[in-house]
Write a protein that holds these residues in place. Structure first.
Motif, PDB file in Angstrom:
ATOM      1  N   ASN A   1       0.828  -1.204   0.000  1.00  0.00           N
ATOM      2  CA  ASN A   1       0.000   0.000   0.000  1.00  0.00           C
ATOM      3  C   ASN A   1       0.862   1.253   0.000  1.00  0.00           C
ATOM      4  OD1 ASN A   1      -2.640   1.242   0.098  1.00  0.00           O
ATOM      5  ND2 ASN A   1      -2.165   1.804   2.214  1.00  0.00           N
ATOM      6  N   ASN A   2       1.995   1.212   0.726  1.00  0.00           N
ATOM      7  CA  ASN A   2       2.927   2.332   0.724  1.00  0.00           C
ATOM      8  C   ASN A   2       3.619   2.464  -0.642  1.00  0.00           C
ATOM      9  OD1 ASN A   2       4.536   4.352   2.519  1.00  0.00           O
ATOM     10  ND2 ASN A   2       6.118   3.186   1.466  1.00  0.00           N
ATOM     11  N   ALA A   3       3.976   1.311  -1.238  1.00  0.00           N
ATOM     12  CA  ALA A   3       4.685   1.337  -2.524  1.00  0.00           C
ATOM     13  C   ALA A   3       3.795   1.864  -3.648  1.00  0.00           C
ATOM     14  CB  ALA A   3       5.181  -0.067  -2.864  1.00  0.00           C
ATOM     15  N   ARG A   4       2.509   1.509  -3.626  1.00  0.00           N
ATOM     16  CA  ARG A   4       1.646   1.944  -4.734  1.00  0.00           C
ATOM     17  C   ARG A   4       1.359   3.439  -4.693  1.00  0.00           C
ATOM     18  NH1 ARG A   4      -4.146   1.997  -3.923  1.00  0.00           N
ATOM     19  NH2 ARG A   4      -4.669   1.730  -1.702  1.00  0.00           N
ATOM     20  N   ARG A   5       1.634   4.082  -3.580  1.00  0.00           N
ATOM     21  CA  ARG A   5       1.457   5.533  -3.504  1.00  0.00           C
ATOM     22  C   ARG A   5       2.581   6.258  -4.229  1.00  0.00           C
ATOM     23  NH1 ARG A   5       2.356   7.237   1.380  1.00  0.00           N
ATOM     24  NH2 ARG A   5       1.359   9.254   1.057  1.00  0.00           N
ATOM     25  N   TYR A   6       3.747   5.587  -4.363  1.00  0.00           N
ATOM     26  CA  TYR A   6       4.904   6.249  -4.962  1.00  0.00           C
ATOM     27  C   TYR A   6       5.356   5.599  -6.272  1.00  0.00           C
ATOM     28  CZ  TYR A   6       5.185   8.361  -0.356  1.00  0.00           C
ATOM     29  OH  TYR A   6       4.890   9.043   0.797  1.00  0.00           O
ATOM     30  N   ALA A   7       4.851   4.394  -6.573  1.00  0.00           N
ATOM     31  CA  ALA A   7       5.263   3.719  -7.812  1.00  0.00           C
ATOM     32  C   ALA A   7       4.690   4.437  -9.027  1.00  0.00           C
ATOM     33  CB  ALA A   7       4.797   2.263  -7.789  1.00  0.00           C
ATOM     34  N   ARG A   8       5.437   4.373 -10.116  1.00  0.00           N
ATOM     35  CA  ARG A   8       4.962   4.982 -11.355  1.00  0.00           C
ATOM     36  C   ARG A   8       4.086   3.995 -12.137  1.00  0.00           C
ATOM     37  NH1 ARG A   8      10.508   6.631 -11.208  1.00  0.00           N
ATOM     38  NH2 ARG A   8      10.704   8.884 -10.833  1.00  0.00           N
ATOM     39  N   GLN A   9       4.603   2.808 -12.364  1.00  0.00           N
ATOM     40  CA  GLN A   9       3.864   1.852 -13.193  1.00  0.00           C
ATOM     41  C   GLN A   9       3.848   0.441 -12.604  1.00  0.00           C
ATOM     42  OE1 GLN A   9       5.767   2.001 -17.043  1.00  0.00           O
ATOM     43  NE2 GLN A   9       4.735   3.886 -17.655  1.00  0.00           N
TER      44      GLN A   9
ATOM     45  N   ASP B   1       9.575  -0.973  -5.885  1.00  0.00           N
ATOM     46  CA  ASP B   1       8.745  -0.158  -6.788  1.00  0.00           C
ATOM     47  C   ASP B   1       9.649   0.650  -7.706  1.00  0.00           C
ATOM     48  OD1 ASP B   1       9.299   2.565  -5.671  1.00  0.00           O
ATOM     49  OD2 ASP B   1       8.353   1.736  -3.881  1.00  0.00           O
ATOM     50  N   ASP B   2       9.046   1.261  -8.702  1.00  0.00           N
ATOM     51  CA  ASP B   2       9.814   2.063  -9.662  1.00  0.00           C
ATOM     52  C   ASP B   2       9.615   3.553  -9.423  1.00  0.00           C
ATOM     53  OD1 ASP B   2       7.188   2.213 -10.385  1.00  0.00           O
ATOM     54  OD2 ASP B   2       7.494   1.756 -12.503  1.00  0.00           O
ATOM     55  N   GLY B   3       9.474   3.905  -8.149  1.00  0.00           N
ATOM     56  CA  GLY B   3       9.293   5.310  -7.800  1.00  0.00           C
ATOM     57  C   GLY B   3      10.615   6.022  -7.591  1.00  0.00           C
ATOM     58  N   ALA B   4      10.559   7.116  -6.834  1.00  0.00           N
ATOM     59  CA  ALA B   4      11.748   7.949  -6.618  1.00  0.00           C
ATOM     60  C   ALA B   4      12.638   7.424  -5.505  1.00  0.00           C
ATOM     61  CB  ALA B   4      11.322   9.381  -6.302  1.00  0.00           C
ATOM     62  N   GLY B   5      12.189   6.411  -4.757  1.00  0.00           N
ATOM     63  CA  GLY B   5      12.993   5.880  -3.659  1.00  0.00           C
ATOM     64  C   GLY B   5      12.718   6.601  -2.349  1.00  0.00           C
ATOM     65  N   PHE B   6      13.306   6.087  -1.283  1.00  0.00           N
ATOM     66  CA  PHE B   6      13.108   6.666   0.041  1.00  0.00           C
ATOM     67  C   PHE B   6      13.979   7.906   0.210  1.00  0.00           C
ATOM     68  CE2 PHE B   6      12.121   2.132   0.959  1.00  0.00           C
ATOM     69  CZ  PHE B   6      10.811   2.312   1.380  1.00  0.00           C
ATOM     70  N   PRO B   7      13.462   8.948   0.845  1.00  0.00           N
ATOM     71  CA  PRO B   7      14.312  10.106   1.157  1.00  0.00           C
ATOM     72  C   PRO B   7      15.316   9.751   2.249  1.00  0.00           C
ATOM     73  CG  PRO B   7      12.130  10.395   2.110  1.00  0.00           C
ATOM     74  CD  PRO B   7      12.056   9.163   1.251  1.00  0.00           C
TER      75      PRO B   7
ATOM     76  N   THR C   1       9.785   4.154  15.189  1.00  0.00           N
ATOM     77  CA  THR C   1       9.293   5.522  15.259  1.00  0.00           C
ATOM     78  C   THR C   1       8.493   5.862  14.014  1.00  0.00           C
ATOM     79  OG1 THR C   1      11.358   6.268  14.288  1.00  0.00           O
ATOM     80  CG2 THR C   1      11.210   6.285  16.680  1.00  0.00           C
ATOM     81  N   LEU C   2       7.577   6.801  14.171  1.00  0.00           N
ATOM     82  CA  LEU C   2       6.771   7.216  13.025  1.00  0.00           C
ATOM     83  C   LEU C   2       7.639   7.944  12.018  1.00  0.00           C
ATOM     84  CD1 LEU C   2       3.554   8.558  14.781  1.00  0.00           C
ATOM     85  CD2 LEU C   2       3.862   6.393  13.626  1.00  0.00           C
ATOM     86  N   LEU C   3       7.329   7.750  10.765  1.00  0.00           N
ATOM     87  CA  LEU C   3       8.064   8.434   9.716  1.00  0.00           C
ATOM     88  C   LEU C   3       7.461   9.808   9.475  1.00  0.00           C
ATOM     89  CD1 LEU C   3       8.516   5.471   7.226  1.00  0.00           C
ATOM     90  CD2 LEU C   3      10.039   6.229   9.033  1.00  0.00           C
ATOM     91  N   ILE C   4       8.156  10.601   8.670  1.00  0.00           N
ATOM     92  CA  ILE C   4       7.720  11.960   8.401  1.00  0.00           C
ATOM     93  C   ILE C   4       6.469  11.945   7.521  1.00  0.00           C
ATOM     94  CG2 ILE C   4       8.405  14.151   7.369  1.00  0.00           C
ATOM     95  CD1 ILE C   4      11.274  13.392   7.992  1.00  0.00           C
ATOM     96  N   ALA C   5       5.531  12.841   7.816  1.00  0.00           N
ATOM     97  CA  ALA C   5       4.311  12.913   7.025  1.00  0.00           C
ATOM     98  C   ALA C   5       4.625  13.400   5.620  1.00  0.00           C
ATOM     99  CB  ALA C   5       3.309  13.852   7.692  1.00  0.00           C
ATOM    100  N   GLY C   6       3.897  12.827   4.638  1.00  0.00           N
ATOM    101  CA  GLY C   6       4.090  13.231   3.252  1.00  0.00           C
ATOM    102  C   GLY C   6       3.372  14.520   2.938  1.00  0.00           C
TER     103      GLY C   6
ATOM    104  N   ASN D   1      17.409   1.853  -1.158  1.00  0.00           N
ATOM    105  CA  ASN D   1      17.106   2.342  -2.499  1.00  0.00           C
ATOM    106  C   ASN D   1      17.914   1.544  -3.508  1.00  0.00           C
ATOM    107  OD1 ASN D   1      15.268   4.364  -1.775  1.00  0.00           O
ATOM    108  ND2 ASN D   1      16.889   5.862  -1.428  1.00  0.00           N
ATOM    109  N   VAL D   2      17.262   1.155  -4.589  1.00  0.00           N
ATOM    110  CA  VAL D   2      17.934   0.440  -5.671  1.00  0.00           C
ATOM    111  C   VAL D   2      17.863   1.311  -6.922  1.00  0.00           C
ATOM    112  CG1 VAL D   2      17.500  -1.835  -4.712  1.00  0.00           C
ATOM    113  CG2 VAL D   2      15.799  -0.800  -6.206  1.00  0.00           C
ATOM    114  N   ALA D   3      18.432   0.793  -7.974  1.00  0.00           N
ATOM    115  CA  ALA D   3      18.465   1.578  -9.212  1.00  0.00           C
ATOM    116  C   ALA D   3      17.069   1.895  -9.722  1.00  0.00           C
ATOM    117  CB  ALA D   3      19.257   0.815 -10.273  1.00  0.00           C
ATOM    118  N   GLY D   4      16.121   0.966  -9.465  1.00  0.00           N
ATOM    119  CA  GLY D   4      14.770   1.181  -9.986  1.00  0.00           C
ATOM    120  C   GLY D   4      13.854   1.946  -9.064  1.00  0.00           C
ATOM    121  N   GLY D   5      14.223   2.179  -7.831  1.00  0.00           N
ATOM    122  CA  GLY D   5      13.350   2.883  -6.895  1.00  0.00           C
ATOM    123  C   GLY D   5      13.583   2.429  -5.467  1.00  0.00           C
TER     124      GLY D   5
END
Length: 424
Positions: free
Chosen positions: A336-344, A363-369, A379-384, A411-415
């Motif tokens: 559910n977290n990945a589909r919020r940031y994945a492109r395809q 996922d093929d998104g931008a990766g974790f900050p 601990t809770l992560l930062i709100a988006g 983070n990997v090459a694809g996201g």
């Protein structure tokens, strides 16, 4: 020198006190002897020889005048050394001669006022000096013992007690001494360390419970979304009349499973409210069938977002001991977290090595900050930017630990990549 100092610091309080008292007594005796000896010598110097005496001659002449003269004599001394002719003189100049002899013991009265005062002061000093030195030694010995052996450890213990009363346990008592006070400080520090660990464990337990309770409202959305998806699919199929009875029965079964998970989620909250520690409810299932059932539900979630779920599984036909509801929750949170940031596309991979089930979600998104990757624990992560709190991954990490596993972010090459393991 350093070894002697260390040995001196390691003396017990009793031995240190005994040695200090003995040293003080020795100093008092030495100083008293020196003072008394010095005063006695000074008094002896003030007085004549102890075997001497005074000869006093009083004369009354015919003209009425008188005269008086004193002579210092010693026992056995010849009178020829005196003006003896005056004593034997019977001329008209001398009418009467009177003689008196005074011993030295009574000779203090014959001293001058200053010498007499000095003589008496020496006597007082000889009597009072030992008492004064004894009182001074007691006072200095007590102060030295307190300052050297008690002051620092008592200050450390008082400061530590104050910090503990303020619920500040993140400190250390350092007192490098081998005596009883050093042992007391070390014991007190051990007690503080135990309190710190207990406080930390209790805080973690409260934080874990708060996180678990907060996760229910978060996790309920996933089975609800699955139920909505199946209901929408069933409604569309029945309306169009292109759904078979077998497919309908399969969807109804999936709806029952999702409803059962909702019931188990609420039951976990009830157990937490009853202060029961959460433990995995393991059941025996086929690893391959479990992966198939889970990915079928997850594919419905990603399909609603227009994301393709690609599954790679290399699982044997082997039965494993796993909490299926817990595994569903972990994967639903991560996907559910990945589909919020994945492109395809989202890639899901399963593998089994011995008793460890490994699952990787990429996922093929931008990766974790960086601020997310640098965070550890639950601990809770930062709100988006959309206001969504990143609670899914901390919950998943906690659930993995409950199942004897772990969770890693990278983070990997694809996201972004989430890899977790469960002990099965």
């Amino acid at each position: 020198m350093e070894a002697m100092k260390k040995k001196w610091n390691s003396l017990s309080l009793r031995r240190f006190l005994v040695l200090t008292v003995l040293l003080s007594v020795g100093i008092v005796v030495l100083l008293s002897a020196l003072i008394i000896g010095g005063c006695a010598a000074f008094r002896h110097w003030l007085l004549p020889e102890p075997d001497a005496l005074y000869l006093t001659i009083e004369e009354t002449r015919s003209d009425g005048t008188t005269g008086k003269s004193s002579y210092l004599l010693k026992f056995g001394e010849e009178l020829s050394s005196l003006p003896y002719s005056r004593i034997k003189d019977v001329t008209d100049g001398v009418i009467q001669n009177r003689y008196s002899v005074q011993r030295l013991e009574q000779g203090v009265e014959s001293l001058t006022p200053k010498r007499k005062l000095a003589y008496q002061a020496c006597g007082i000093i000889m009597f009072a000096a030992p008492a004064i030195l004894a009182f001074a030694a007691i006072f200095l010995c007590s102060m030295f013992f307190y300052r050297y052996k008690l002051k620092k450890p008592l200050f450390l213990l008082a400061d530590a007690a104050r910090k503990i009363a303020e619920q500040n346990l993140d400190f250390e008592i350092v007192y490098a001494c081998g005596d009883e006070m050093g042992e007391l400080c070390r014991s007190f520090d051990k007690m503080r360390a135990v309190l710190y660990e207990n406080h930390k464990a209790m805080w973690n337990m409260f934080e874990e419970r708060r996180l678990m309770q907060a996760s229910v409202a978060h996790d309920l959305r996933n089975p609800i979304a699955i139920i909505e998806g199946y209901a929408e699919y069933l409604e569309t199929g029945l309306k169009n009349g292109n759904i078979s009875q077998e497919k309908t029965a399969h969807i109804v079964k999936k709806l029952g499973v999702a409803a059962k998970r909702l019931e188990q989620y609420t039951e976990s909250v009830r157990r937490l409210n009853q202060s029961e520690e959460m433990q995995p409810d393991r059941v025996t299932v086929s690893a391959k069938k479990l992966a198939h059932d889970i990915t079928e539900d997850l594919a419905l979630l990603t399909k609603q977002s227009g994301i393709t779920l690609r599954v790679t599984e290399d699982l044997p036909q082997q039965e494993i001991q796993v909490d299926t509801v817990l595994l569903h929750r972990i994967l639903e949170n991560i996907v559910n977290n990945a589909r919020r940031y994945a492109r395809q596309e989202i890639e899901l991979a399963f593998s089994l090595t011995g008793r460890v089930l490994m699952v990787t979600v990429t996922d093929d998104g931008a990766g974790f900050p960086p601020e997310v990757l640098n965070r550890t624990g639950n601990t809770l992560l930062i709100a988006g930017k959309d206001g969504h709190m990143g609670i899914g991954l901390p919950i998943s990490r906690l659930l993995c630990e409950k199942h004897g596993g772990s969770l890693e972010l990278s983070n990997v090459a694809g996201g972004a990549c989430v890899k977790f393991s469960l002990l099965v």
